[in-house]
Every structure is written in structure tokens, then in C-alpha cells.
Design a protein around this motif. Structure first.
Motif, PDB file in Angstrom:
ATOM      1  N   ASP A   1       0.850  -1.193   0.000  1.00 40.58           N
ATOM      2  CA  ASP A   1       0.000   0.000   0.000  1.00 40.58           C
ATOM      3  C   ASP A   1       0.890   1.249   0.000  1.00 40.58           C
ATOM      4  OD1 ASP A   1      -2.327   1.572   0.227  1.00 40.58           O
ATOM      5  OD2 ASP A   1      -2.140   1.624   2.412  1.00 40.58           O
ATOM      6  N   ALA A   2       1.950   1.205   0.784  1.00 39.95           N
ATOM      7  CA  ALA A   2       2.881   2.345   0.819  1.00 39.95           C
ATOM      8  C   ALA A   2       3.455   2.594  -0.570  1.00 39.95           C
ATOM      9  CB  ALA A   2       4.005   2.076   1.810  1.00 39.95           C
ATOM     10  N   LEU A   3       3.843   1.527  -1.244  1.00 37.37           N
ATOM     11  CA  LEU A   3       4.455   1.629  -2.567  1.00 37.37           C
ATOM     12  C   LEU A   3       3.488   2.241  -3.577  1.00 37.37           C
ATOM     13  CD1 LEU A   3       7.109   0.796  -4.026  1.00 37.37           C
ATOM     14  CD2 LEU A   3       5.954  -1.333  -4.660  1.00 37.37           C
ATOM     15  N   SER A   4       2.198   2.006  -3.376  1.00 39.73           N
ATOM     16  CA  SER A   4       1.193   2.508  -4.337  1.00 39.73           C
ATOM     17  C   SER A   4       1.041   4.023  -4.276  1.00 39.73           C
ATOM     18  CB  SER A   4      -0.159   1.851  -4.044  1.00 39.73           C
ATOM     19  OG  SER A   4      -0.759   2.475  -2.910  1.00 39.73           O
ATOM     20  N   ASP A   5       1.574   4.641  -3.201  1.00 35.45           N
ATOM     21  CA  ASP A   5       1.403   6.093  -3.013  1.00 35.45           C
ATOM     22  C   ASP A   5      -0.061   6.525  -2.907  1.00 35.45           C
ATOM     23  OD1 ASP A   5       4.083   6.774  -2.769  1.00 35.45           O
ATOM     24  OD2 ASP A   5       4.345   7.065  -4.926  1.00 35.45           O
ATOM     25  N   ARG A   6      -0.897   5.608  -2.481  1.00 33.24           N
ATOM     26  CA  ARG A   6      -2.300   5.968  -2.230  1.00 33.24           C
ATOM     27  C   ARG A   6      -2.357   7.146  -1.260  1.00 33.24           C
ATOM     28  NH1 ARG A   6      -5.815   4.781   1.927  1.00 33.24           N
ATOM     29  NH2 ARG A   6      -4.162   3.586   2.940  1.00 33.24           N
ATOM     30  N   VAL A   7      -1.562   7.045  -0.207  1.00 29.80           N
ATOM     31  CA  VAL A   7      -1.387   8.163   0.727  1.00 29.80           C
ATOM     32  C   VAL A   7       0.104   8.473   0.753  1.00 29.80           C
ATOM     33  CG1 VAL A   7      -1.542   8.887   3.135  1.00 29.80           C
ATOM     34  CG2 VAL A   7      -3.317   7.387   2.147  1.00 29.80           C
ATOM     35  N   VAL A   8       0.455   9.692   0.398  1.00 31.95           N
ATOM     36  CA  VAL A   8       1.875  10.065   0.458  1.00 31.95           C
ATOM     37  C   VAL A   8       2.150  10.669   1.837  1.00 31.95           C
ATOM     38  CG1 VAL A   8       3.662  11.567  -0.495  1.00 31.95           C
ATOM     39  CG2 VAL A   8       2.083  10.357  -2.024  1.00 31.95           C
ATOM     40  N   ILE A   9       3.074  10.089   2.552  1.00 25.87           N
ATOM     41  CA  ILE A   9       3.304  10.484   3.953  1.00 25.87           C
ATOM     42  C   ILE A   9       4.072  11.800   4.022  1.00 25.87           C
ATOM     43  CG2 ILE A   9       4.328   9.767   6.152  1.00 25.87           C
ATOM     44  CD1 ILE A   9       4.039   6.808   4.911  1.00 25.87           C
ATOM     45  N   HIS A  10       5.164  11.871   3.320  1.00 31.68           N
ATOM     46  CA  HIS A  10       5.959  13.105   3.319  1.00 31.68           C
ATOM     47  C   HIS A  10       5.674  13.831   2.011  1.00 31.68           C
ATOM     48  CE1 HIS A  10       8.038  11.720   6.893  1.00 31.68           C
ATOM     49  NE2 HIS A  10       8.211  10.555   6.310  1.00 31.68           N
ATOM     50  N   GLU A  11       4.755  14.801   2.086  1.00 32.75           N
ATOM     51  CA  GLU A  11       4.269  15.448   0.870  1.00 32.75           C
ATOM     52  C   GLU A  11       5.414  16.062   0.070  1.00 32.75           C
ATOM     53  OE1 GLU A  11       2.923  16.059   3.910  1.00 32.75           O
ATOM     54  OE2 GLU A  11       0.722  15.968   3.798  1.00 32.75           O
ATOM     55  N   ASP A  12       6.413  16.606   0.763  1.00 34.68           N
ATOM     56  CA  ASP A  12       7.503  17.272   0.044  1.00 34.68           C
ATOM     57  C   ASP A  12       8.323  16.287  -0.795  1.00 34.68           C
ATOM     58  OD1 ASP A  12       8.145  16.224   2.563  1.00 34.68           O
ATOM     59  OD2 ASP A  12       9.994  17.401   2.684  1.00 34.68           O
ATOM     60  N   LEU A  13       8.269  15.007  -0.454  1.00 28.61           N
ATOM     61  CA  LEU A  13       9.004  14.016  -1.251  1.00 28.61           C
ATOM     62  C   LEU A  13       8.195  13.573  -2.461  1.00 28.61           C
ATOM     63  CD1 LEU A  13      10.490  11.669   1.521  1.00 28.61           C
ATOM     64  CD2 LEU A  13      11.426  13.801   0.619  1.00 28.61           C
ATOM     65  N   GLY A  14       6.875  13.705  -2.370  1.00 30.43           N
ATOM     66  CA  GLY A  14       6.005  13.354  -3.493  1.00 30.43           C
ATOM     67  C   GLY A  14       5.741  11.869  -3.645  1.00 30.43           C
ATOM     68  N   THR A  15       6.383  11.050  -2.838  1.00 31.11           N
ATOM     69  CA  THR A  15       6.227   9.595  -2.951  1.00 31.11           C
ATOM     70  C   THR A  15       6.665   8.946  -1.637  1.00 31.11           C
ATOM     71  OG1 THR A  15       7.044   7.601  -4.063  1.00 31.11           O
ATOM     72  CG2 THR A  15       8.553   9.475  -4.000  1.00 31.11           C
ATOM     73  N   ASN A  16       6.192   7.746  -1.414  1.00 28.62           N
ATOM     74  CA  ASN A  16       6.661   6.996  -0.239  1.00 28.62           C
ATOM     75  C   ASN A  16       7.924   6.192  -0.533  1.00 28.62           C
ATOM     76  OD1 ASN A  16       4.488   7.878   1.339  1.00 28.62           O
ATOM     77  ND2 ASN A  16       3.175   6.241   0.541  1.00 28.62           N
ATOM     78  N   SER A  17       8.279   6.086  -1.814  1.00 31.10           N
ATOM     79  CA  SER A  17       9.477   5.314  -2.163  1.00 31.10           C
ATOM     80  C   SER A  17      10.706   6.175  -1.924  1.00 31.10           C
ATOM     81  CB  SER A  17       9.446   4.900  -3.631  1.00 31.10           C
ATOM     82  OG  SER A  17       8.351   4.045  -3.835  1.00 31.10           O
ATOM     83  N   SER A  18      11.601   5.681  -1.104  1.00 27.53           N
ATOM     84  CA  SER A  18      12.784   6.468  -0.791  1.00 27.53           C
ATOM     85  C   SER A  18      13.911   6.202  -1.774  1.00 27.53           C
ATOM     86  CB  SER A  18      13.256   6.134   0.623  1.00 27.53           C
ATOM     87  OG  SER A  18      14.504   6.717   0.888  1.00 27.53           O
ATOM     88  N   TYR A  19      14.078   4.939  -2.113  1.00 29.37           N
ATOM     89  CA  TYR A  19      15.196   4.589  -2.998  1.00 29.37           C
ATOM     90  C   TYR A  19      14.946   3.216  -3.600  1.00 29.37           C
ATOM     91  CZ  TYR A  19      16.772   1.247   0.533  1.00 29.37           C
ATOM     92  OH  TYR A  19      16.828   0.197   1.395  1.00 29.37           O
TER      93      TYR A  19
END
Lengths: 151, 797
Positions: free
Chosen positions: B149-167
Motif C-alpha cells: 500500500d505504501a508503494l502505491s502512493d495511495r497516501v503520500v506520507i511526506h508530501e515534500d518528497l512526493g512519494t513513499n518510495s525512498s530509494y
């Protein structure tokens, strides 16, 4: 509230808040910091000490309940500079690593042997299930207690 | 002619009792929270009850007037205090996305336990009482609990990053890119599995504790912390708070276990230092267990997609790995790098051609940050390959032990250059596996199993194996550089012979249960020909031991212990110059045996180290130009990792009606090269095995869909008790490491690495006759029962 408690053979007259736990009393009022705190649910047994010779988790008791009782902490277990046979057995069998659970484990184990001087391995394991250790995997703790029983 | 060796027997390799023990056994040892610090204020931290929420307001006014309260701060109140965000030392890729993370949140919270405000009061009780009076208004946001679910970016946690994927970090073998696809296309057998490494709570028995003691006029700051990394902490606190490093001293008093959870720089360490500076008094904090379960890092948390290709004989021809790693709400010190520490080990102990394809994506969730936990990446890797090998054996209809033997890197192939370019120093996997099989009566258990596991049986026998290789002894600094890690991997040692021939050893390692004082004394005693009782080991105080990189990654002996041996050799070299001068002999004509220099062929011309130590002190008659001391310092950067290995075999019996798994026997054969003290080695293995067994059978951080940890105490999170685990049968083979002069390898994490897959392979083996081919950890009664039910429903369809 005023209480009078014998700790490691010395009588202490203290004035404590009614909500003070026994473990906080021995650690903070008496400065006996050998008794450790490992949880807040009476699960880990790190704070085990003896009340009238029997192991008690000192976070389950109020200091005021100890009024008139006799307490032994880990600091009171060695006699005349000689470690108690249980402490020696833990050393000889590498029954400790970081040492944080150790005072409580030793107090629980001495109480266990008082009740059951010749336990089986299984009885030791069940007898100590209220004391958690994260380092040793218990193998050498059980060995230590059995060795102390055999002494 | 009879040659007699009159050298005293070496203390190395003996089961010497620990010198640490009397203080720990009698209550004499002082942990951080035992320190008596008159006038100290107590810090308490208010933590978010929400996994993900915007902070609308923080009203501290009522708390500020609570009895005993000295000050109350929100995250916004302290925003100007920090020179930099909390440190994260491992940017695994150049484009890694890493949100700024501060000791107290302002704006929004990203996990249950995230600090939002804090109280300073005259007692711990007064500080905690006042927390209840702080009024925080939150706007709850949707939690992100599931990795996919995190990977799907359904909800982006850190808006300034634009995605939940860090690397996304890849390991492909240069020049062999097509080989993996080709191997899978031509494979006689392929395995495709998805494994879940559940989140674990490290649960060191000593919760964290911190005390910062300022010197308001002089400017110095002493930070006491229950940490594994006093040296790293010193540098990081100095950088984060803008304190000149030379005025920052970190002391780790007795430390009650770490397992990676104290390999970090935590908010409370920074808060104590910052507030001690501000208020010009000592500030202390101690963690309650309930806080520990949410505010100290978690371990594991991965979804692993594992693919193996094999030829008709079961010989591995390719490995393809895809990892999704849960980093939690933010990165802590080395969060992003944890899966990378395992990236090189997904082919395990097997002779794989250059057909390897690894990729890991790290994602943010609204859960407690993850970081190093005993084994850190390597247990996960070993689990994946060892479970997959059992699946392959099952597919082929051969015994898993047989499959492993077909694939082991053979003894004569060492030193072995692997497909990754890394060199495995030494090993003999077959010998370890055969010893384990013998100790476990592997053939006997298989025979019993054939008669016991008959249709309708309710007590099923299973036997499982895991053979592992560990990449530890972190680490050659240049290799760390190639992985973009921000520090080196060296270790420092000083050996100082005092005028009376007593020895001080200063080490950069930071023990918290491993017995370094004993083991390092033994190394020095062996080298210098003295008693270990005459050696004092100084550590874990950056004013006394200024150089060091601390204790983690099974590095202390193969890096720090080796540094000590090398420093001893330098001391002997210097002592030899003094002896040669005084004995009027050539240095080359001197032997150093049993603590004395003797002129070859003239046994009466001899000078003991004790006399040399005193000569070095008086300096009355030293060779020209020689400095009057007998001390040496070494900073040792290891040329390679160390590669301990072994085979673990677990035998279980499962009650199919209750789902209860009983471990009947556990055998661990580990090879850590030469052993300094077998007593300590065995203790490390025992503890490690039970910690891995705990992952397999008992432990899991369980979250609800709102991101609340449901088992946030030791009453609910199942750290095994003595009655939950068996005795452990140990065996050892000894294959010295050729890359260091002691021939040693690390042993701190090995037990944990071998045990989870060995136990789970045994569980699946027991249940295989019911059609169970995999199940999630932990193999709790409930999960076992569910696995049986679902296999049976599948079979009846």
C-alpha cells in the motif's frame, strides 16, 4: 506516609508518597540501584528482590506495603565479601551477559531453590518463567541454577 | 634429541570466567539510570497516539503550572535549537529521498510514538504527570501500514518528497546482465516464493536512558547514554547541535543489551543535551518499556520475492531477488542500508555463477522507524535462500540436506571470489553440515518421521536445516565507501604497559554484554606473556578512548580485537629495542617468550617485560632517541569482512490439533575461526539462536489498520521465557580466517542468522504431509492452525 523497613539487615525509617513502588523506594530513596527496572507491566522480573525471604517483583508492591517487612536486595546477597553460591554459579556457568536481568534472575533463582532444592531442568525453566533475559537464551542460566542446586 | 616447549600454555582458547561478572552479579555495576546526578531535571516526552496526523495546536499552559514542572516545550518551541535534522548516515543512492526528521515533530506526526512535546521537571513522576496536561489537537490522516500500500502512493506520507518510495538500490553483475534471464529460460527447476520478514521489537532488557551533564561556564558537555556507539554519537551530537566536538564527551556506562537498537542517535539524546545547555543543569531521561516498544527502532520488516533457477541436478544457476523494505515513518541512523547489508548474501553458501540480480526498494510507512536489529539484513537474506532451497528440494523430491551438499562452495575453493566480487575468506560448509547432521541424528529423525507422520497422526515430526554465511566484522572502509556509508570501518587500540608491568588497554569497541574486558585481556595476556588479571580494559568513554567506531555488526573481535593484538606487537617491538640496548645484544638475536627477552643461545642473558617497563618509566638508560614510554597505538582497517559460517538443524513436533510447535532439539554448528574464549562464544550462539527462534515462533509487532501497535508491552509481545525454549546442542568447526593475525571471525549475530530459517524449515517439513508448503512467521499456534486449515481446504477443493 512513614514506614519502617529492614533492608539488607538495616532498619530504615522513611517518609514516602503512598504511590511509591517498592522498586522506586529501594532505588531512589535507599540508593540501592542493583535492582533494575525492565518493564512497566510486571512481566520481566528484572526488579525481583526478596520480601521476608521470598522473591517478589518489586514493581508489584507499594513501598508502604513493605512497612515492617524484611527486604533483601541483590546488594544484600553476598556475605562478608563472598558472593552467594547462586552468584558464583552464574559466574562459573556464564549465566549472564549484559547483566541487566541478572540481579532479578539471581533473586528469583535463590527463592526457587528454597522452595525446591533439587529441581529438574524443566522445573527450573518453569520456575524462572517470570524473569526475562534477552542475551543468554537461558541455556546457561538454567545450567547455573542446576549447578547451584548441586552445590 | 628431545625438544621441550617450555612456553606457558596460552590463555587463548580457554574457558576463562568473565572479569565483568562480579560487578554485574552484585548490583555494583552502574547503568545510565543508576547514576546519581544531584540537581538533574527529568525529561518526559509526549508521544503521538496517531500514526499519521497533522498537528493543529499544542497547548502547554496547564502542564507548565503542574507541580515540579520547570519547562514545557512543543516541537515548534524547539525548532530553532537544531543545527541540522537528526542524522542519517547512509544515503544508499545519490537520489535517495529522506525527509527532515527532528527530535520533536512540528507540523505532522508520522508514527505512534513520534514525540510532539516534552516536559522538564524536578522528578520523573512530576514530568510524566504533566504530560497528561498538554493539550494537542490533531487532524488525523490515513495510516499507511502495509508495504505494498505504501508503494502505491495511495497516501503520500511526506508530501515534500512526493512519494513513499525512498530509494531503489540494485545489484547487477556487470558484464553478465543477460545471464539471469538466460538461466531462468533454461532452468530444469525454478522456485518463486514470497516471504515476509515480520517487524520485530529488539527489546534489550535495559530500556534506553540518557543523562546530559553540562559545564555551563567551561562549555563542556558530558552525555551519558545507554548506547552501543558512544564514538559515533559524539560526532553526530556535535554536528547536529553545533557543539565543538572537543567539548563533547560521551560515556556509555554499563549497557544492558542492544542488539542493534542502541546503534543509533535518538531524539532523547539530542533533547537532553539541548535542554541541559539551555537550562544549564543536568537533564536526564529514562525510557519506560511502553515507550521502548514504539520509540526505539524496530527490526526486519521486509517483503521478499525470491526466485531460484536450477539445473536438472539441482545445481543453482541463477538467483533473482526483489525486496520491499519498511523504513517506518522516518530514517534513523542507518535505516536505508539495512537491507543492503544482506544484498550480497542471497546466494548463501552456494557456488553460484555470475547470475544474480538483486533489487531493493525502501518505502516509508506510518510506523516506528526500523534500523539495525541483530544480523541486520543478513538474517533476512539467509532466511530467503534457505527457505527457498527447501522449496527446491521438495520440488525435486530430494532431501534438502542432499540438495545443499550438491551446491556448497567446496573447501578447496577458498578463498572464494564470489559473483559479487567479494572474497569469502575461508570455509568448510560440508564439514559443518555433516557435524550438525551427526549431532542432530538427522538420519534417525528422518526414520522416526517416516513412522510417525502417517495419515491421521496429530503429532507430526519435522526436521529443518539452515546453512549460513555471514558477512561481518564491519568493515573495510573502502568497501563501505563504495556502498556510500558515511563512516569508515576501522578500529583503534592502545596498549600501555605501566611502570609496574600492569597493562591498560584502550579500545574503541563499546561492549554491552559481550565480555570484551575478559576477551581483550586474554589477547593481551597471550601476546605479552602476562596474566589477564594484570590487564585493565578501558572503553566506552570518549575522553579515555577517543578513537573508535564501537560495537555492532560482529566487528569487535575481528576488527577491534585484532587492533589490540597488533598494538601488543608494536609494544613488543619497542620493548625489544630497550632489551637489546640493556643486554648489549642485537635485536635480531632476542627471543620474546613467556614475557621475557632472552639472547638466543644464552639463557642467562634475559630481561623480563617487567624490568623493561620500569626502564621505560625511569628513562635512565634507553637507546638514543627512544621516547620514554612503553605504549603503542594501532588503528586497524580490515582488508576484508570476516565470514563465519555454519549449519543449524532444528527438530520440532507439532500438535496439529492445537497448532503448538515444540522444539525437541536444536543443534548449532558454528565456525568463527579461532576462538579467544569458547565460553563467551557459546553464550553468544545460545542467545543468538533463541533470538532467531523467537522470530520463527513467537515475536511480531502487530499493528491495526490505524497504525497502532497492538502489543506494545512485554505482557503482550512474546519475548520467550526460559520455559519457551530448549537447551541448545553446540558443535564447532575451526577454520581460521586468513585475513587477520588472530584467525578470528565475528560470532555475535551468527546464531540469529541460522536459527529462524532452520526452525521454519522444520515447521514446514513437519506440516508438509498435510500439504502446507509455506506459512508466515511467527509459527504461533494460531498461524500453524490457520496454515493447516487452509491447506486442507485447498486440498478438498
Amino acid at each position: 506516609m512513614k514506614i519502617s523497613v529492614t533492608v539488607n539487615g538495616t532498619v530504615h525509617e522513611s517518609d514516602v508518597e503512598p504511590r511509591t513502588l517498592l522498586v522506586h523506594y529501594v532505588r531512589e530513596v535507599l540508593g540501592l540501584t542493583g535492582t533494575n527496572i525492565g518493564c512497566d507491566t510486571s512481566s520481566c522480573g528484572a526488579c525481583s528482590l526478596h520480601v521476608n525471604g521470598e522473591a517478589v517483583k518489586s514493581c508489584t508492591m507499594l513501598a508502604v506495603q513493605a512497612d515492617g517487612q524484611s527486604i533483601t536486595t541483590i546488594e544484600g546477597l553476598a556475605v562478608d565479601g563472598e558472593m552467594h553460591p547462586m552468584q558464583q554459579a552464574f559466574m562459573e556457568n556464564h549465566g549472564l551477559q549484559c547483566g541487566y536481568c541478572t540481579p532479578g534472575m539471581v533473586m528469583a533463582a535463590t527463592s526457587l531453590l528454597k522452595e525446591n532444592p533439587n529441581p529438574t531442568e524443566e522445573e527450573v525453566r518453569i520456575g524462572l518463567e517470570g524473569n526475562l533475559c534477552r542475551c543468554t537464551g537461558y541455556h546457561n542460566i538454567v545450567k547455573s541454577v542446576l549447578a547451584a542446586a548441586a552445590k | 634429541m628431545t625438544v621441550t616447549d617450555d612456553r606457558p600454555a596460552s590463555v587463548l582458547g580457554t574457558r576463562r570466567l568473565r572479569k565483568e561478572d562480579p560487578a554485574l552479579l552484585t548490583g555494583e555495576a552502574k547503568y545510565t539510570n543508576d547514576l546519581d546526578l544531584p540537581g538533574a531535571l527529568h525529561l518526559a516526552v509526549l508521544r503521538s497516539p496517531y500514526a499519521h496526523a497533522r498537528i493543529i495546536s499544542v497547548d502547554t499552559s496547564a502542564a507548565a503550572t503542574s507541580p515540579g514542572v520547570v519547562a514545557v516545550y512543543s516541537g515548534a518551541d524547539l525548532a530553532d535549537t537544531w543545527g541540522a535534522p537528526m542524522p542519517s548516515a547512509w544515503a544508499v543512492t545519490a537520489d535517495m529521498k529522506n525527509p527532515a526528521h527532528y527530535p520533536l515533530a512540528s507540523g505532522k506526526v508520522c508514527y505512534v510514538g513520534d514525540g510532539v512535546a516534552c516536559v522538564l521537571a524536578t522528578s520523573d513522576a512530576a514530568a510524566r504527570d504533566a504530560l497528561d496536561l498538554i493539550d494537542v489537537q490533531y487532524e488525523p490522516l490515513p495510516a499507511v501500514v502495509d508495504l505494498e500500500d505504501a508503494l502505491s502512493d495511495r497516501v503520500v506520507i511526506h508530501e515534500d518528497l512526493g512519494t513513499n518510495s525512498s530509494y531503489t538500490w540494485d545489484l547487477k553483475i556487470e558484464g553478465h546482465e543477460g545471464q539471469v534471464d538466460e538461466a531462468f529460460a533454461n532452468a530444469a527447476y525454478t522456485v518463486r516464493e514470497r516471504f515476509v520478514q515480520q517487524r520485530l521489537i529488539p527489546m534489550a532488557m535495559e530500556p534506553r536512558a540518557v543523562a546530559a551533564v553540562p559545564q555551563p561556564f567551561g562549555g563542556d558537555m558530558v552525555l551519558y547514554s545507554a548506547t552501543q556507539v558512544p564514538h559515533i554519537l559524539k560526532v553526530m551530537v556535535a554536528l547536529t547541535l553545533g557543539i565543538p566536538e572537543h567539548q563533547m564527551r560521551v560515556i556509555a556506562p554499563a549497557v544492558g543489551g542492544g542488539f542493534g537498537s542502541k546503534l543509533d542517535v535518538y531524539a532523547e539524546e539530542l533533547l537532553c543535551v539541548a535542554l541541559a545547555r539551555k537550562h544549564k543543569v543536568p537533564v536526564r531521561w529514562v525510557e519506560e518499556r511502553g515507550e521502548n516498544t514504539v520509540a526505539t527502532i524496530h527490526g526486519r520488516g521486509q517483503i521478499q520475492h525470491v526466485e531460484l533457477a536450477a539445473d536438472a541436478d539441482g545445481k543453482l544457476t541463477a538467483v533473482r531477488i526483489r525486496i520491499l523494505a519498511d523504513m517506518g515513518g522516518y530514517q534513523q541512523l542507518i535505516t536505508a542500508g539495512i537491507p543492503i547489508l544482506g544484498a550480497f548474501l542471497y546466494a548463501g553458501v552456494y557456488d553460484l555463477p555470475h547470475a544474480y540480480d538483486f533489487s531493493c526498494t525502501g518505502v516509508y510507512t506510518t510506523l516506528t522507524p526500523t534500523d539495525a536489529y541483530r544480523g541486520a539484513g543478513r538474517p533476512e537474506a539467509t532466511y530467503a535462500i534457505e527457505r527457498a532451497m527447501d522449496v527446491l528440494a521438495d520440488q525435486m523430491g530430494i532431501d534438502p540436506m542432499d540438495l545443499r551438499k550438491r551446491n556448497f562452495i567446496r573447501k578447496e575453493q577458498f578463498p572464494y571470489t564470489a559473483f559479487t566480487g567479494l572474497t569469502y575468506d575461508s570455509g568448510d560448509h560440508l564439514a559443518a553440515a555433516e557435524m550438525a547432521a551427526e549431532l542432530a541424528d538427522y538420519a534417525g529423525v528422518r526414520a522416526r518421521q517416516a513412522t510417525q507422520n502417517v495419515p491421521g497422526a496429530t503429532k507430526l515430526l519435522g526436521i529443518g536445516q539452515a546453512s549460513y554465511f555471514e558477512m561481518c566484522g564491519l568493515a573495510p572502509s573502502r568497501v563501505l565507501a563504495s556502498l556510500n556509508y558515511s563512516a569508515g570501518g576501522w578500529e583503534a587500540a592502545t596498549v600501555r604497559v605501566l611502570p609496574t608491568n600492569k597493562v591498560q588497554v584502550v579500545t574503541g569497541t563499546a561492549p554491552h554484554g559481550q565480555g570484551h574486558e575478559t576477551a581483550w585481556s586474554m589477547i593481551v595476556a597471550d601476546r605479552l606473556g602476562i596474566s589477564p588479571d594484570d590487564v585493565d580494559v578501558l572503553h566506552s568513554d570518549t575522553a579515555i578512548a577517543p578513537l573508535g567506531l564501537d560495537t555492532y555488526g560482529s566487528r569487535s573481535l575481528p576488527v577491534g580485537g585484532v587492533a589490540i593484538a597488533m598494538a601488543c606487537d608494536k609494544v613488543i617491538d619497542k620493548a625489544k629495542k630497550i632489551a637489546a640496548h640493556q643486554l648489549e645484544a642485537n635485536e635480531d638475536d632476542l627471543d620474546f617468550v613467556g614475557g621475557s627477552f632472552t639472547v638466543k643461545g644464552s639463557p642467562d642473558r634475559t630481561m623480563p617485560l617487567a624490568a623493561i617497563a620500569f626502564e621505560a618509566f625511569t628513562a635512565h638508560n634507553l637507546p638514543d632517541g627512544l621516547e620514554p614510554n612503553l605504549e603503542a597505538q594501532v588503528t586497524y582497517d580490515p582488508p576484508n569482512f570476516s565470514w563465519p559460517f555454519g549449519t543449524h538443524i532444528c527438530t520440532v513436533e507439532i500438535d496439529t490439533e492445537t497448532g503448538q510447535v515444540d522444539v525437541l532439539q536444536y543443534v548449532a554448528v558454528d565456525d568463527c575461526g579461532n576462538q579467544v574464549n569458547p565460553l563467551i562464544v557459546e553464550g553468544q550462539v545460545h542467545g543468538g539462536v533463541v533470538q532467531g527462534m523467537a522470530q520463527a515462533l513467537y515475536e511480531e509487532a502487530v499493528y491495526d489498520s490505524d497504525g497502532t501497535l497492538k502489543n506494545a508491552s512485554l505482557a503482550e509481545y512474546l519475548v520467550p521465557a526460559a520455559s519457551d525454549v530448549p537447551n541448545i546442542t553446540l558443535g564447532h568447526t575451526v577454520t581460521p580466517s586468513p585475513t587477520n593475525p588472530l584467525g578470528v571471525k565475528g560470532i555475535g549475530e551468527a546464531g540469529t542468522i541460522g536459527s529462524a530459517p532452520a526452525v521454519m524449515n522444520a515447521v514446514i517439513d513437519a506440516l508438509s504431509s498435510l500439504g502446507v508448503s509455506d506459512m508466515p512467521m511467527p509459527a504461533s499456534p494460531h498461524n500453524v492452525w490457520k496454515a493447516i486449515q487452509s491447506a486442507q481446504q485447498g486440498a478438498s477443493k
